[in-house]
Design a protein around this motif. Structure first.
Motif, mmCIF file in Angstrom:
data_model
loop_
_atom_site.group_PDB
_atom_site.id
_atom_site.type_symbol
_atom_site.label_atom_id
_atom_site.label_comp_id
_atom_site.label_asym_id
_atom_site.label_seq_id
_atom_site.Cartn_x
_atom_site.Cartn_y
_atom_site.Cartn_z
ATOM 1 N N ALA A 1 -35.634 -44.351 -36.240
ATOM 2 C CA ALA A 1 -35.331 -45.177 -35.077
ATOM 3 C C ALA A 1 -36.143 -46.461 -35.154
ATOM 4 O O ALA A 1 -37.219 -46.509 -35.752
ATOM 5 N N SER A 2 -35.626 -47.509 -34.511
ATOM 6 C CA SER A 2 -36.248 -48.823 -34.654
ATOM 7 C C SER A 2 -37.242 -49.168 -33.547
ATOM 8 O O SER A 2 -37.852 -50.229 -33.595
ATOM 9 N N ARG A 3 -37.411 -48.318 -32.543
ATOM 10 C CA ARG A 3 -38.381 -48.563 -31.472
ATOM 11 C C ARG A 3 -39.596 -47.675 -31.704
ATOM 12 O O ARG A 3 -39.491 -46.446 -31.738
ATOM 13 N N LEU A 4 -40.765 -48.280 -31.809
ATOM 14 C CA LEU A 4 -41.975 -47.520 -32.113
ATOM 15 C C LEU A 4 -42.361 -46.568 -30.989
ATOM 16 O O LEU A 4 -42.747 -45.422 -31.252
ATOM 17 N N LEU A 5 -42.293 -47.011 -29.737
ATOM 18 C CA LEU A 5 -42.751 -46.152 -28.642
ATOM 19 C C LEU A 5 -41.953 -44.848 -28.554
ATOM 20 O O LEU A 5 -42.555 -43.767 -28.474
ATOM 21 N N PRO A 6 -40.605 -44.873 -28.575
ATOM 22 C CA PRO A 6 -39.886 -43.590 -28.583
ATOM 23 C C PRO A 6 -40.239 -42.723 -29.785
ATOM 24 O O PRO A 6 -40.273 -41.496 -29.674
ATOM 25 N N VAL A 7 -40.505 -43.343 -30.929
ATOM 26 C CA VAL A 7 -40.884 -42.570 -32.121
ATOM 27 C C VAL A 7 -42.202 -41.843 -31.874
ATOM 28 O O VAL A 7 -42.344 -40.646 -32.161
ATOM 29 N N VAL A 8 -43.194 -42.555 -31.340
ATOM 30 C CA VAL A 8 -44.502 -41.944 -31.089
ATOM 31 C C VAL A 8 -44.389 -40.834 -30.056
ATOM 32 O O VAL A 8 -44.943 -39.742 -30.224
ATOM 33 N N VAL A 9 -43.651 -41.092 -28.972
ATOM 34 C CA VAL A 9 -43.476 -40.067 -27.940
ATOM 35 C C VAL A 9 -42.757 -38.848 -28.505
ATOM 36 O O VAL A 9 -43.140 -37.701 -28.254
#
Length: 277
Positions: free
Chosen positions: A119-127
């Motif tokens: 995925a291209s959004r870091l915050l959703p990846v970390v969550v």
């Protein structure tokens, strides 16, 4: 990489639930809402024994005529929302490409298992990774749609105009860094009557996973897929191998496109991460 464990069916299984094009039930009070847009589904046939050890405990490969499948699905996630709150327009909207397998548990529930979710959004990846132990990965991604016109003269191999879609992905973190995909398809005719295989690959009403080592099943519901057959123009990728699977042998056996659907997710027996198609 360690070899997968041998295939073992779940203990005392019941027959899998029938495959249905429509969701088996509505989800009036969703845990999550989101839309999946501009999807391309690529699938390769696989031996169930080759993927069984990669599935969560209590599940086995779901098969059609003795064959299971590996899916590479590229799409646009749109407005992920929690409970009945409005979907988030920026952080909840991003391109994604996932590698998935097909599963069935001892209760007969069919589902998907995600081996990787770029995925291209870091915050959703970390969550997703830290909060829910989902295999999310941060990647640089684009989705480009191009209209093309008639090619050739009438009666001389003329090709009607249409739309092609290109998805690109290159992994940033955590790795293997640089794992990539580039997929281009030309969207074809609408599928009025999907085949048994097309239903098997797309009509999936839940996700199997593990949360802190404990199995869970997350149900979902959405309108019937508006499917189109598609022509694969380009497929260069190593995401399947990076997900621990054998490299695809030859072209995919199924190439489908959909403009997308809104989806709703019910509450699982145990906590779950952000689901995807």
């Amino acid at each position: 990489m360690a070899s997968p464990e041998p295939f073992r069916a779940p203990a005392a299984p019941v027959p899998p639930v029938p495959i249905t094009a429509d969701a088996p039930g509505a989800i009036p009070r969703p845990l999550l809402t989101q839309s999946w847009l501009d999807l391309t589904f690529l699938h390769w046939a696989a031996d169930p024994a080759d993927v069984a050890g990669l599935l969560p405990p209590g599940t086995a490969p779901d098969t059609l005529d003795g064959v299971t499948y590996v899916g590479l699905v590229a799409f646009r996630m749109h407005k992920v929302g929690w409970l009945r709150l409005p979907g988030v327009p920026y952080l909840g909207s991003f391109p994604e490409t996932n590698v998935r397998l097909y599963s069935v548990d001892a209760h007969g529930r069919r589902g998907v298992v995600f081996r990787s979710l770029d995925a291209s959004r870091l915050l959703p990846v970390v969550v997703g990774r830290i909060g829910f132990r989902m295999p999310y990965l941060w990647s640089r991604m684009t989705i480009d749609t191009t209209a093309y016109g008639v090619r050739g003269a009438a009666g001389d191999g003329a090709r009607p105009g249409g739309v092609s879609v290109t998805y690109t992905s290159r992994r940033r973190w955590p790795g293997p860094r640089g794992a990539y995909s580039r997929i281009t398809v030309r969207v074809g005719e609408r599928v009025d009557e999907p085949t048994g295989l097309e239903h098997f690959l797309t009509a999936r009403w839940g996700m199997h996973g593990a949360f802190f080592g404990r199995p869970m099943y997350l149900p979902n519901a959405h309108p019937r897929w508006p499917l189109h057959r598609a022509e694969l123009v380009e497929c260069a990728e190593d995401l399947v191998v990076a997900a621990g699977l054998p490299a695809p042998a030859g072209p995919p056996v199924s190439v489908l496109y959909s403009h997308g659907v809104p989806a709703r997710f019910g509450r699982p027996a145990r906590p779950a991460g952000i689901p995807t198609p």
